[in-house]
Write an enzyme that holds these catalytic residues in place. Structure first.
Site, PDB file in Angstrom:
ATOM      1  N   ALA A 161       0.802  -1.226   0.000  1.00 36.69           N
ATOM      2  CA  ALA A 161       0.000   0.000   0.000  1.00 36.69           C
ATOM      3  C   ALA A 161       0.834   1.275   0.000  1.00 36.69           C
ATOM      4  O   ALA A 161       0.715   2.116  -0.906  1.00 36.69           O
ATOM      5  CB  ALA A 161      -0.950  -0.011   1.196  1.00 36.69           C
ATOM      6  N   GLU A 178      10.530  -5.702  -3.002  1.00 36.10           N
ATOM      7  CA  GLU A 178       9.532  -6.443  -2.229  1.00 36.10           C
ATOM      8  C   GLU A 178      10.119  -7.792  -1.839  1.00 36.10           C
ATOM      9  O   GLU A 178      10.612  -8.537  -2.692  1.00 36.10           O
ATOM     10  CB  GLU A 178       8.260  -6.624  -3.062  1.00 36.10           C
ATOM     11  CG  GLU A 178       7.245  -7.608  -2.506  1.00 36.10           C
ATOM     12  CD  GLU A 178       6.787  -7.271  -1.094  1.00 36.10           C
ATOM     13  OE1 GLU A 178       6.730  -8.199  -0.275  1.00 36.10           O
ATOM     14  OE2 GLU A 178       6.499  -6.082  -0.820  1.00 36.10           O
ATOM     15  N   SER A 228       0.954  -4.964  -4.123  1.00 34.27           N
ATOM     16  CA  SER A 228      -0.264  -4.157  -4.109  1.00 34.27           C
ATOM     17  C   SER A 228      -1.552  -4.977  -3.974  1.00 34.27           C
ATOM     18  O   SER A 228      -2.331  -5.092  -4.915  1.00 34.27           O
ATOM     19  CB  SER A 228      -0.324  -3.323  -5.400  1.00 34.27           C
ATOM     20  OG  SER A 228      -1.231  -2.259  -5.279  1.00 34.27           O
ATOM     21  N   CYS A 275      -6.650  -6.395   4.157  1.00 34.23           N
ATOM     22  CA  CYS A 275      -7.861  -6.412   4.992  1.00 34.23           C
ATOM     23  C   CYS A 275      -8.914  -7.379   4.468  1.00 34.23           C
ATOM     24  O   CYS A 275      -9.854  -7.727   5.198  1.00 34.23           O
ATOM     25  CB  CYS A 275      -8.447  -5.005   5.087  1.00 34.23           C
ATOM     26  SG  CYS A 275      -7.344  -3.824   5.898  1.00 34.23           S
ATOM     27  N   VAL A 280      15.792  -6.435   1.972  1.00 29.17           N
ATOM     28  CA  VAL A 280      16.805  -5.460   2.384  1.00 29.17           C
ATOM     29  C   VAL A 280      17.358  -5.851   3.750  1.00 29.17           C
ATOM     30  O   VAL A 280      16.607  -6.194   4.666  1.00 29.17           O
ATOM     31  CB  VAL A 280      16.202  -4.047   2.425  1.00 29.17           C
ATOM     32  CG1 VAL A 280      17.203  -3.043   3.009  1.00 29.17           C
ATOM     33  CG2 VAL A 280      15.773  -3.609   1.028  1.00 29.17           C
ATOM     34  N   ASP A 338       2.824   0.930   7.734  1.00 29.39           N
ATOM     35  CA  ASP A 338       2.798   0.196   8.998  1.00 29.39           C
ATOM     36  C   ASP A 338       4.138   0.157   9.728  1.00 29.39           C
ATOM     37  O   ASP A 338       4.191  -0.273  10.881  1.00 29.39           O
ATOM     38  CB  ASP A 338       2.330  -1.251   8.758  1.00 29.39           C
ATOM     39  CG  ASP A 338       0.859  -1.332   8.390  1.00 29.39           C
ATOM     40  OD1 ASP A 338       0.197  -0.279   8.333  1.00 29.39           O
ATOM     41  OD2 ASP A 338       0.364  -2.453   8.150  1.00 29.39           O
ATOM     42  N   TYR A 393     -32.052  12.997   6.684  1.00 27.41           N
ATOM     43  CA  TYR A 393     -33.125  12.268   7.374  1.00 27.41           C
ATOM     44  C   TYR A 393     -34.235  11.854   6.400  1.00 27.41           C
ATOM     45  O   TYR A 393     -34.706  12.645   5.594  1.00 27.41           O
ATOM     46  CB  TYR A 393     -33.745  13.121   8.480  1.00 27.41           C
ATOM     47  CG  TYR A 393     -35.126  12.649   8.892  1.00 27.41           C
ATOM     48  CD1 TYR A 393     -35.294  11.402   9.509  1.00 27.41           C
ATOM     49  CD2 TYR A 393     -36.265  13.415   8.640  1.00 27.41           C
ATOM     50  CE1 TYR A 393     -36.557  10.949   9.868  1.00 27.41           C
ATOM     51  CE2 TYR A 393     -37.529  12.976   9.003  1.00 27.41           C
ATOM     52  CZ  TYR A 393     -37.673  11.739   9.612  1.00 27.41           C
ATOM     53  OH  TYR A 393     -38.911  11.283   9.962  1.00 27.41           O
TER      54      TYR A 393
END
Length: 453
Positions: free
Chosen positions: A10, A32, A38, A42, A80, A281, A424
Site C-alpha cells: 500500500a 519487495e 499491491s 484487509c 533489504v 505500517d 433524514y
C-alpha cells in the site's frame, strides 16, 4: 533522480505512482521481499470464509502492470538487510538466487510494513499453527481447512482475531477464542465490549478470557493448547497477538524510532536522516486528538502516508494532517466502530473528560427493520470538545463513525454535534440522529451539573 522504495504494498506503491506522475525523469526501483505487489490485506479473512472467491481478487495491480505500463523496476524476493545513509546505498539479498545486491539511491522510502508477533511458545512450529498477514498465509490456511478440521482456536481478541473467529464460524467450524485480557475488542471500553461478548455467545463462539497460552502441543500437527489454567483440544490454531514494524534493518542508520520500533517522521514523511522517508505500517502516525505520535497501523493510513511521501519525494509539498484513530470491523451480525479516544484512553492521558452513553434505533423507530444501536461519546469536561466515539450495532454504524471522525478532524464540541445538518428520511435515520441524541443528553447532564454546583 533515482528513487528506491522498500516495500511493494500500500504505502510503497502509492508513493511510486506519485513519483512517476510528477517526475518524468524518475528512475524508480521497488524492493519487495515477497512475490506479490499491491493487494488488500484487509480482505484476507473474507477469502478464508469463501465470501471473496479467491485471494487473487485482492490484488489491485499485478507486478507486470507496474513494470510494463508504468516503467517501474519492480523486484520480488528482494529482502533489504542494511542501509548506509553515508554512501546512500541499500544492501540486501535476492532470496531466490541467494545473490546479494547493492543499490544506490538519491531518495529512499522505507515502506516495509509490519509482521505478526509470533510468541516463543513451545510447539509454535507444528503443522496447523498459522498467522495471517499475507496472501500466502491465507492460502496456507485455506489448504489446511479440510473437512477433518472441526475445532479451531483463535489466540488473540483484536481485530484480526475477531474477524477470523467469524470466518471460521461461517465455515461451520467449532470456534474458541482465547484472550489474555479481561475482554476482547481492546479498542473499546469494557461496557461497550460486552456487546461483542454477547454476540459471540449468540453465535456459539466460545470466549476464554484471562488466560495466558503457555504451549501448543502435538506430535507433528497441533492437538491441543495449554494455558496457565487448562488444556484445550484443537485441530487448527490461528495466532493473532499483534504486529510489529519491520524495521530491524535500519539499525546503525541513526533513524529515530518510537513505540514498538516504528519509524518517526515529520509531517512530510521525512525521517531525521536526509533523503530518507518512511510511510505505512513501519511508521508512527500523528494522532490529532492525542496531539502526539501513536502507532495505529491501518491500510487507509498506509495508502495516505505513501501518497504524501511520494508527493514530497517528487518535490510536490504536502503535509500529512494525522489520524483520529478511526476503525471499523464486522463481527457476525454486529458492526464495531470507533474513532478518537475511548474513556480509558482519556483517563490514561489525564484529560479531563465526561462520557455519555445511549441506546437508540439506527433508523426511525416506527419504520420496519429498525435495530438497536449503542453509542458512547467521550468529551472534555472543561470545554466540551469531542474526544471520541464508540458505536456498536447491526446497521448504521459506519456512517456515524465517519461523522464523528469528521467532527474530530475539525475539533468540534459536543454542542456543535447537535447543530449538524444530517440527512433524514425514515428508512435511513430518525429526525434526530442517534449521535445528536447522545450529544443532547450530554448537554442536559451538564446543565443539571451546573444547577447543582
Amino acid at each position: 533522480m533515482k528513487y528506491v522504495i522498500i516495500g511493494g504494498d500500500a504505502a510503497g506503491m502509492s508513493a511510486a505512482m506519485q513519483i512517476i506522475k510528477y517526475d518524468q525523469d524518475a528512475e524508480v526501483v521497488t524492493l519487495e521481499k515477497g512475490a506479490i505487489y499491491s493487494y488488500g490485506q484487509c480482505g484476507l479473512p473474507y477469502t478464508i470464509s469463501g465470501l471473496v472467491p479467491s485471494t487473487d481478487d485482492l490484488i489491485a495491480r499485478r507486478i507486470e502492470t507496474f513494470r510494463n505500463k508504468f516503467g517501474i523496476d519492480a523486484r520480488t524476493y528482494h529482502e533489504v538487510q542494511t542501509i548506509d545513509p553515508k554512501t546512500k546505498t541499500v544492501v540486501g539479498q535476492d532470496t531466490q538466487s541467494g545473490k546479494r545486491f547493492h543499490l544506490s539511491y538519491d531518495k529512499l522510502l522505507i515502506a516495509s510494513g509490519a509482521s505478526p508477533i509470533i510468541p516463543d511458545w513451545k510447539g509454535i512450529g507444528l503443522s496447523g499453527v498459522h498467522t495471517l498477514k499475507t496472501i500466502p498465509d491465507a492460502n496456507q490456511i485455506i489448504r489446511n481447512l479440510s473437512e477433518e478440521i472441526q475445532n479451531v482456536t483463535v489466540i488473540g481478541g483484536g481485530d484480526i482475531g475477531l474477524e477470523m473467529a467469524e470466518s471460521f464460524r461461517t465455515l461451520g467450524k467449532s470456534v474458541r477464542l482465547i484472550h489474555r485480557g479481561t475482554y476482547v475488542g481492546k479498542m473499546f471500553d469494557p461496557d461497550m465490549a460486552q456487546y461483542i461478548h454477547e454476540e459471540a455467545k449468540k453465535h456459539q463462539i466460545e470466549l476464554i478470557v484471562n488466560e495466558n497460552v503457555i504451549a501448543i502441543e502435538g506430535l507433528r500437527s497441533v492437538e491441543s493448547i495449554r494455558t496457565d489454567q487448562k488444556v484445550y483440544k484443537t485441530d487448527l490454531v490461528l495466532i493473532s497477538t499483534g504486529i510489529k514494524p519491520n524495521t530491524s534493518f535500519i539499525q546503525g542508520t541513526g533513524i529515530t524510532t518510537g513505540m514498538k520500533g516504528a519509524i518517526q517522521t515529520n509531517r512530510y514523511m521525512e525521517t531525521n536522516v536526509k533523503d530518507i522517508y518512511a510511510a505505512g505500517d513501519c511508521t508512527l502516525q500523528y494522532h490529532m486528538v492525542k496531539e502526539q505520535d501513536d502507532y495505529v497501523p491501518l491500510g487507509t493510513t498506509a495508502n495516505k502516508q505513501g501518497r504524501i511521501a511520494g508527493l514530497n519525494m517528487a518535490r510536490q509539498p504536502r503535509r500529512f494532517k494525522g489520524i483520529t484513530g478511526s476503525s471499523i470491523l464486522k463481527f457476525m451480525d454486529l458492526t464495531l466502530g470507533k474513532t478518537g479516544l475511548s474513556e480509558w484512553e482519556a483517563m490514561k492521558l489525564n484529560i479531563p473528560y465526561e462520557v455519555v452513553k445511549i441506546e437508540a434505533k439506527d433508523i426511525a423507530n416506527y419504520y420496519p427493520g429498525s435495530r438497536p444501536i449503542h453509542i458512547k461519546l467521550t468529551y472534555r469536561s472543561d470545554n466540551y470538545q469531542l474526544l471520541g466515539g464508540q458505536i456498536i450495532g447491526e446497521k448504521g454504524v459506519d456512517k456515524r463513525v465517519d461523522v464523528l471522525a469528521t467532527a474530530l478532524f475539525n475539533r468540534m464540541t459536543i454542542l456543535e454535534l447537535e447543530d449538524l445538518d444530517l440527512s433524514y428520511a425514515p428508512p435511513y435515520n430518525g429526525s434526530w440522529d442517534p449521535i445528536q441524541r447522545a450529544a443532547r443528553q450530554a448537554m442536559r447532564g451538564l446543565s443539571e451539573k451546573v444547577k447543582h454546583d
